[in-house]
Motif scaffolding. Structure first.
Motif, mmCIF file in Angstrom:
data_model
loop_
_atom_site.group_PDB
_atom_site.id
_atom_site.type_symbol
_atom_site.label_atom_id
_atom_site.label_comp_id
_atom_site.label_asym_id
_atom_site.label_seq_id
_atom_site.Cartn_x
_atom_site.Cartn_y
_atom_site.Cartn_z
ATOM 1 N N LEU A 146 9.806 48.200 79.201
ATOM 2 C CA LEU A 146 10.959 48.745 78.490
ATOM 3 C C LEU A 146 12.268 48.125 78.946
ATOM 4 C CD1 LEU A 146 9.824 52.486 78.511
ATOM 5 C CD2 LEU A 146 9.932 50.985 76.510
ATOM 6 N N GLY A 206 14.534 57.201 75.700
ATOM 7 C CA GLY A 206 14.201 57.102 77.120
ATOM 8 C C GLY A 206 14.454 55.690 77.614
ATOM 9 N N GLU A 207 14.080 54.736 76.804
ATOM 10 C CA GLU A 207 14.272 53.326 77.166
ATOM 11 C C GLU A 207 15.745 53.031 77.464
ATOM 12 O OE1 GLU A 207 13.412 50.485 74.060
ATOM 13 O OE2 GLU A 207 13.315 48.824 75.489
ATOM 14 N N GLN A 257 17.704 54.433 79.192
ATOM 15 C CA GLN A 257 18.084 54.669 80.593
ATOM 16 C C GLN A 257 18.036 53.378 81.400
ATOM 17 O OE1 GLN A 257 15.075 57.589 81.148
ATOM 18 N NE2 GLN A 257 16.364 59.294 80.492
ATOM 19 N N GLU A 258 17.384 52.352 80.859
ATOM 20 C CA GLU A 258 17.366 51.056 81.547
ATOM 21 C C GLU A 258 18.758 50.427 81.448
ATOM 22 O OE1 GLU A 258 15.224 49.614 83.427
ATOM 23 O OE2 GLU A 258 13.227 50.337 82.871
#
Ligand SMILES: Cc1ncc(C[n+]2csc(CCOP(=O)(O)OP(=O)(O)O)c2C)c(N)n1
Ligand SMILES: [Mg+2]
Lengths: 309, 268
Positions: B115, B145-146, B148-149
């Motif tokens: 991700l 969610g991804e 957050q990278e």
């Protein structure tokens, strides 16, 4: 027992007694089995979200305050993705952390090629102050976890999440940094890394059929290598086979070759992943695909011994 | 539009069958992007399934690579390859590993699964398209969610700095990741304001309304000098009630024959 259960249970005990221990996850707490710890120790468990590099440097900050962080994520994200953070924030800065890389190599199974780290050991092994521990079985892991607190540096723990073969019995005693002789023998030294101990042991009937009496040693730590035990065995057998669920570049084979080439030049056969990428499949299917199953491994050893006289 | 609605239903069916043939997989995040995939491949994108590598084609990079089954179902339905292949998903030796693979699957424009990387790849494509002046649109789908990278935001900064108005990004805002809801894990709220402040031309729409998705893409294409972010408000597992009801627990689950029958009944 599943490896992740062992981690959770042992950490629970340690956390009750030792307030320095903190847990870090990157949105894989449920698959990695640390979730129960969040309930019991809400102030010492942190899910940073899908942000592995961030997580490693956060751990360094925690460590600089005297905490002992245990970091959990899948092996590729624990190493490849966070390599520079491990090197600079943790290792170079003299910080302490335990990095748990789960489902290494073929144990990534149907998560497939993107998740199948065959180079995780190579990536972190070259960094000073990093210990590399390829977990052999659940009994061993249970004993290793409390010892991890005492290591002054970074430990990379390479471990599947689920259930794999038991190698040892309940009464087994383990010292982190030491190898184990699983079977004594005279004709060849088989060094296995991590769960490949199971495959190494399964070659015994195939080898015995050909009159080969192998000595089988589980390396346990790839860095440091248990040089004394390896050397003693090689003095006797003169021939070495290394079996690993990892690329033959930079992992257990490389470490053993680096050591023996300068101390006692010996013919060494590497049995691992030959500079290839991973792919999707179940554990057994992948072992067969990469010729790491006991039959393929046995015939490679037999061939090697014919040539290496 | 009726035609598109039927197409989306068929793709949901194929996605479900595809994952069921293997027995488990990332059903939630696959179903949540079926509608945007439908609009892209069956209405908006300049592509040719007979010539997957066609020059000047529009490209799609599914940065949340675990949604492979939905992408493959869409591509098979579009005619990139035989639908029968869908039933080899994730089996040993397959050409369809469950994370998107550009070298094995005709029509997939970038390999993803780790991700955070795919959006940067899309940015690279958008820059290359500008250099080549091929007039292509580069589409990308990222997870909430991804996001957050950190790499997602690095990509965004660069994209707006380079005024990549040929880049159209969709955020699959289904509010779920593996360990819980987005808010429970690391609150990423105010997505629209965040992307706007990173220099994007932003929209927030119903991610399951095909007409709205289509209209928004057309609108975004009129805006020059900025990359575009279309936030798709979605439901993880959309289209199959028992999967939807599982909420955060539907990320990657086993699917039995009975589950499949139940799902197909609803997707008739
Ligand atoms: C770098 C990286 N870290 C972790 C993972 C494991 N992982 C796969 S999917 C996922 C959750 C994704 O959440 P989101 O982006 O919201 O996707 P969706 O809800 O659309 O399925 C995680 C943590 C991964 N694939 N890559
Ligand atoms: Mg999500």
């Amino acid at each position: 027992m599943e490896f992740r259960k062992v981690f959770c249970e042992e950490l629970r005990k340690l956390m009750l007694a030792d307030e320095r221990i903190v847990i870090l996850d990157a949105d894989l707490a449920s698959p990695n089995g640390t979730m129960p710890l969040y309930k019991e120790f809400p102030n010492r468990c942190f899910n940073v979200g899908i942000a592995e590099s961030n997580m490693v440097s956060i751990a360094a900050g925690l460590s600089s305050y005297g905490m002992i962080p245990f970091i959990f994520t899948f092996a590729p994200f624990a190493t490849r993705r966070t390599c520079d953070q491990i090197a600079v924030s943790l290792a170079y800065s003299n910080q302490k952390a335990i990095i748990v890389g789960t489902d290494p190599g073929v144990t990534a199974e149907t998560n497939g090629g993107t998740h199948m780290a065959f180079e995780d050991i190579s990536v972190v092994r070259a960094i000073p102050r990093v210990m590399v521990y390829d977990v052999t079985d659940a009994y061993q892991l249970k004993q290793a976890i409390p010892q991890m607190l005492n290591y002054d540096g970074v430990i990379y723990v390479r471990v599947p999440r689920k259930l794999y073969a038991d190698i040892y019995k309940e009464d087994y005693e383990f010292t982190l940094g030491k190898s184990d002789i699983l079977k004594h023998g005279n004709d060849v030294t088989i060094l296995s890394s991590g769960i490949m101990a199971d495959i190494a042991l399964k070659t015994i009937p195939y080898l015995e059929e050909k009159g080969i009496d192998a000595e089988i040693i589980s390396l346990n730590t790839i860095k440091p290598l248990d040089e004394k035990t390896i050397l003693k065995s090689v003095e006797k057998t003169n021939r070495v086979v290394v079996i690993e669920n990892h690329s033959i570049i930079g992992g257990a084979y490389s470490s053993v070759a680096e050591f023996l080439s300068t101390t006692r030049p010996t013919l060494i056969k590497a049995i691992g992943i030959n500079d290839e990428f991973g792919q999707t499949g179940k554990y057994r299917e992948l072992l067969e695909t990469y010729e790491l199953d006991e039959k393929s491994v046995s015939s490679k050893i037999i061939e090697f011994l014919k040539k290496a006289i | 539009m009726n035609q598109l609605i039927q197409t989306a239903k068929e793709i949901r069916r194929l996605t479900f069958e595809c994952i069921a043939s293997f027995g488990s997989g990332h059903i939630g995040g696959s179903l949540s992007i079926v509608d945007v995939l439908t609009v892209l491949y069956f209405d908006q994108m300049n592509i040719d399934p007979k010539n997957p590598k066609k020059e000047n084609r529009d490209r799609l990079i599914v940065s949340k690579g675990h949604a492979g089954p939905a992408v493959y179902a869409t591509l098979a339905h579009k005619g990139y390859f035989d639908k029968k292949e869908l039933y080899t998903l994730n089996k040993i030796g397959t050409n369809l590993p469950s994370h998107c693979d550009m070298n094995k699957v005709p029509g997939v424009d970038m390999t993803t699964g780790s991700l955070g990387q795919g959006l940067s790849c899309a940015v690279g494509c958008a820059v290359a398209s500008k250099i080549k002046k091929d007039g292509a649109y580069i589409y990308a789908i990222i997870g909430d969610g991804e996001s957050q990278e950190g790499q997602i935001w690095e990509a965004c900064m660069f994209a707006s700095n380079k005024k990549l108005d040929n880049l159209i990004v969709f955020l699959d805002y289904n509010h779920c990741q593996i360990d819980g809801t987005i808010d429970q894990v690391v609150d990423c709220g105010h997505f629209e304001e965040r992307f706007k402040s990173f220099g994007f031309d932003t929209y927030s729409i119903d991610g399951h309304n095909l007409q709205e998705i289509k209209d928004t893409i057309i609108k975004a294409k009129q805006v020059v000098g900025k990359p575009h972010m279309i936030i798709l408000n979605t439901i993880k597992g959309k289209g199959v009630s028992y999967v939807e009801a599982m909420g955060v627990k539907n990320h990657s689950i086993p699917i039995s024959k009975e589950d499949l029958e139940k799902a197909l009944e609803e997707l008739k």
